[in-house]
Scaffold this motif. Structure first.
Motif: not given
Length: 245
Positions: A90-102
């Motif tokens: 449900s979440v786009n790749d950019e948001i997933l990558e920001v979460i992973f960065l956090s």
């Protein structure tokens, strides 16, 4: 095929040497090789099931695994993990990558924060343990990491669980959460089974040699190398998310 075998060896070696979940290492390496974010997460979830089961088996043989500590939080992690495939889809790749960065930044900061150990373990509400497991399972499986690096400081710092028991409990928690994550991501069709199985199988060999190497290297040097690795992951993700056009 050959690159997956090499990747499995590297992931296993680094996981065993640094004592961290394979997802923290595997996801950025897969992104670096050109895999899409959601595919990388699915492969990581598959690999984690291999490494967490094997690691929990070794901990049980050493007598450091207390199943009673983790059963409730593990069930919460399992149920939370069942939502991960839906969240990832449900979440786009950019948001997933920001979460992973956090998550990577949190992991880096954790190296410089000493969690105070306590002599007496707290009696904690099972409902609270379930909620903790549920939240960590849902979030961690959505980005392809085990979640133990978040769970262990909670167990030690807030619930006063001895560190060695907490570390073993954290790895067993990953068995619960990664199994649920595998089921959930399968339903969302995010899994490249062949790649995940190859990397997961080969990583077990790397884990063994990584643990052997860990016992040889000085603890201070090990911590510095781990910090350097996380720093490189953070720099790579910042460049990938914010600077690449």
């Amino acid at each position: 095929m050959s690159e997956l075998i090499i990747l499995g060896c590297i992931v296993g070696l680094l996981s065993g040497f640094f004592g961290v979940g394979g997802g923290t290492i595997l996801v950025p390496l897969l992104l670096l090789l050109g895999y899409e974010t959601k595919v990388a997460i699915g492969i990581s979830v598959t690999q984690m099931l291999f490494s967490s089961v094997y690691g929990s088996y070794l901990n049980n043989k050493k007598g450091t695994l207390d199943v009673a500590i983790v059963i409730v939080v593990g069930i919460g992690g399992f149920i939370g993990g069942l939502l991960s495939g839906f969240i990832t889809s449900s979440v786009n790749d950019e948001i997933l990558e920001v979460i992973f960065l956090s998550f990577a930044i949190f992991a880096l900061l954790r190296l410089f924060i000493t969690t105070k150990e306590h002599h007496e373990q707290k009696e904690v509400s099972k409902i609270l343990l379930f909620i903790i497991g549920f939240v960590i399972g849902a979030i961690s499986m959505s980005i392809g990491v085990g979640g133990s690096i978040i769970l262990v400081p909670i167990l030690v710092g807030f619930l006063h669980v001895p560190l060695k028991k907490a570390v073993s409990a954290g790895l067993l928690f990953v068995v619960f959460s990664s199994l649920a994550g595998l089921i959930s991501h399968t339903m969302s069709e995010d899994i490249d089974y062949m790649s995940g199985i190859i990397i997961g199988s080969v990583s077990l060999i790397g884990v063994y040699f990584g643990i052997v190497l860990k016992d040889i290297v000085d603890e201070v040097l090990q911590k510095r190398l781990l910090g350097s690795f996380y720093f490189l992951v953070v720099i790579y993700l910042i460049n990938r998310i914010f600077l690449e056009v």
